[in-house]
Enzyme design. Structure first.
Site, short mmCIF file in Angstrom:
data_model
loop_
_atom_site.label_atom_id
_atom_site.label_comp_id
_atom_site.label_asym_id
_atom_site.label_seq_id
_atom_site.Cartn_x
_atom_site.Cartn_y
_atom_site.Cartn_z
N ASN A 108 0.87 -1.18 0.00
CA ASN A 108 0.00 0.00 0.00
C ASN A 108 0.91 1.23 0.00
OD1 ASN A 108 -1.77 2.07 0.54
ND2 ASN A 108 -2.33 1.35 2.59
N LYS B 148 0.14 4.26 -0.23
CA LYS B 148 -0.50 5.44 0.37
C LYS B 148 -0.29 6.67 -0.54
CE LYS B 148 -0.24 3.25 4.83
NZ LYS B 148 -0.16 3.35 6.28
N HIS C 73 -9.51 1.33 5.19
CA HIS C 73 -8.21 1.52 5.85
C HIS C 73 -8.40 2.49 7.02
CE1 HIS C 73 -4.06 2.63 6.62
NE2 HIS C 73 -3.73 1.50 6.00
N GLU D 184 -6.79 4.91 7.96
CA GLU D 184 -6.58 6.33 7.61
C GLU D 184 -7.83 6.91 6.94
OE1 GLU D 184 -2.88 5.57 5.61
OE2 GLU D 184 -1.98 5.08 7.55
N GLU E 291 -5.23 -4.65 10.81
CA GLU E 291 -4.17 -3.66 10.98
C GLU E 291 -4.40 -2.90 12.29
OE1 GLU E 291 -2.48 -2.62 6.80
OE2 GLU E 291 -3.98 -1.17 7.37
N GLY F 145 2.71 2.44 10.70
CA GLY F 145 3.70 3.48 10.44
C GLY F 145 4.47 3.90 11.67
N SER G 128 3.62 -1.89 10.16
CA SER G 128 5.09 -1.91 10.32
C SER G 128 5.72 -3.26 9.95
CB SER G 128 5.47 -1.49 11.75
OG SER G 128 5.08 -0.15 11.98
C1 G2H Z 1 -0.65 -0.09 7.63
C2 G2H Z 1 0.46 -0.38 6.70
C3 G2H Z 1 -0.09 -0.53 5.30
P1 G2H Z 1 2.87 0.49 7.47
O1 G2H Z 1 -1.32 1.10 7.23
O2 G2H Z 1 -1.47 -0.60 5.15
O3 G2H Z 1 1.41 0.66 6.74
O4 G2H Z 1 3.44 -0.82 6.96
O5 G2H Z 1 3.68 1.67 7.03
O6 G2H Z 1 2.62 0.45 8.94
#
Ligand code: G2H
Length: 257
Positions: free
Chosen positions: A10, A12, A102, A104, A174, A180, A220
Site C-alpha cells: 500500500n 498510500k 483503511h 486512515e 491492521e 507506520g 510496520s
Molecule cells: C498499515 C500499513 C499498510 P505500514 O497502514 O497498510 O502501513 O506498513 O507503514 O505500517
C-alpha cells in the site's frame, strides 16, 4: 485448506507516476531475478489513483506476475460525485484489488463500517477483490478489547454480503497503534485477532467461507519481521506500507520463506 499468501504494498499518498514506474519496474526485475513463483506468493502493488495507469503499462503484459489495485473506491456507480473514482473505472484499468476501510480513511474521512461494507460490495460487483481493513486503536488495545472491537467492525462490514461474496474477500487486520510507528504487533497478537476473525466468519457464514478468506496482517511489516508473523496459522499475508516503497525490501518481504 491451502490459501495462497498475498503480499500487498500500500503505497498510500507517495510517489508520482514517474517514480511509480521506476519502483514497479525495479520490483518486477528483482522478483524475476529471484525467480519468484507467483503461484506460491501473490504480489500486489496498490498505488495512488494517479499512478495506476502508469503501473498498468509495466505489469499488464505479464499475466503471471505482479497485480495491482486501488486504495479506495466510491460507493456510487457514476454521476455527479466530484473527486470520486468508480469501481468500473478501476476494473477497466485492470485493478485486481481495492482496499476499503483503511484506518486512515476511517480516521481522516469519517468512514464507518456500513460505508466500508457498501464499498466492498461495489468492488465485488465489478469483479474485483476488496481488501477489507479492520483493527483497534491503542486505547482499545490497552483495555484488552481488541478482539471484541475488531469483530464488531467485521460484523458491520459484512452485513450486506452473501456467503458467495464473503468468500471472495480479503481481510487486513491492521492494529492502528502499529501502523507506520515501527511498533509491529507480536506474531501472537496478530494470530489472536486473525483467528478470531476467521472464527467469526464461520459463525456469520460457514466453515467454507472461513477457510477460503485470506486474512492479512498490516502494521510496520518489514523483511526482518515478516517470517515470524507469516508462521502463524491464520495469517495469510501482509498489507505493507512504508516498506513497500523500496523494491528490494518489498521483494524480500514477498520471499519471506
Ligand atoms: C498499515 C500499513 C499498510 P505500514 O497502514 O497498510 O502501513 O506498513 O507503514 O505500517
Amino acid at each position: 485448506m491451502t490459501r495462497t499468501p498475498i503480499m500487498a504494498g500500500n503505497w498510500k499518498m507517495n510517489l508520482d507516476h514517474f517514480e511509480a514506474v521506476a519502483l514497479v519496474q525495479k520490483l518486477d526485475w528483482t522478483l524475476k531475478d529471484a525467480k519468484h513463483d507467483y503461484e506460491d506468493v501473490e504480489v500486489a502493488v496498490i498505488p495512488p489513483f494517479t499512478d495506476i495507469r502508469s503501473v498498468q503499462t509495466i505489469v499488464d503484459a505479464d499475466k503471471m506476475g505482479i497485480v495491482f489495485g486501488a486504495q479506495d473506491v466510491s460507493e456510487h456507480d457514476s454521476g455527479a460525485y466530484t473527486g470520486e473514482i468508480s469501481a468500473a473505472m478501476l476494473k477497466r484499468l485492470g485493478c485486481t484489488y481495492v482496499v476499503v476501510g483503511h484506518s486512515e480513511r476511517r480516521e481522516y474521512h469519517g468512514e464507518d463500517d456500513a460505508l466500508v461494507g457498501r464499498k466492498a460490495k461495489v468492488a465485488l460487483d465489478a469483479e474485483m477483490t476488496p481488501i477489507i481493513c479492520c483493527g483497534e486503536g491503542l486505547d482499545v488495545r490497552k483495555e484488552g478489547r481488541q478482539v471484541e472491537y475488531t469483530l464488531a467492525q467485521i460484523d458491520g462490514a459484512f452485513d450486506g454480503l452473501s456467503a458467495d461474496e464473503a468468500k471472495k474477500t480479503v481481510i487486513a487486520y491492521e492494529p492502528v497503534w502499529a501502523i507506520g510507528t515501527g511498533e509491529v504487533a507480536t506474531p501472537e497478537d496478530a494470530q489472536e485477532v486473525c483467528a478470531a476473525i476467521r472464527a467469526r466468519l464461520a459463525e456469520l457464514y460457514d466453515a467454507s467461507v472461513a477457510d477460503a478468506v485470506r486474512i492479512l496482517y498490516g502494521g510496520s511489516v518489514k523483511s526482518s519481521n515478516v517470517a515470524q508473523i507469516m508462521a502463524k496459522d491464520d495469517v495469510d499475508g501482509a498489507l505493507v506500507g512504508g516498506a513497500s516503497l523500496k523494491a528490494e525490501e518489498f521483494a524480500a518481504i514477498a520471499r519471506f520463506k
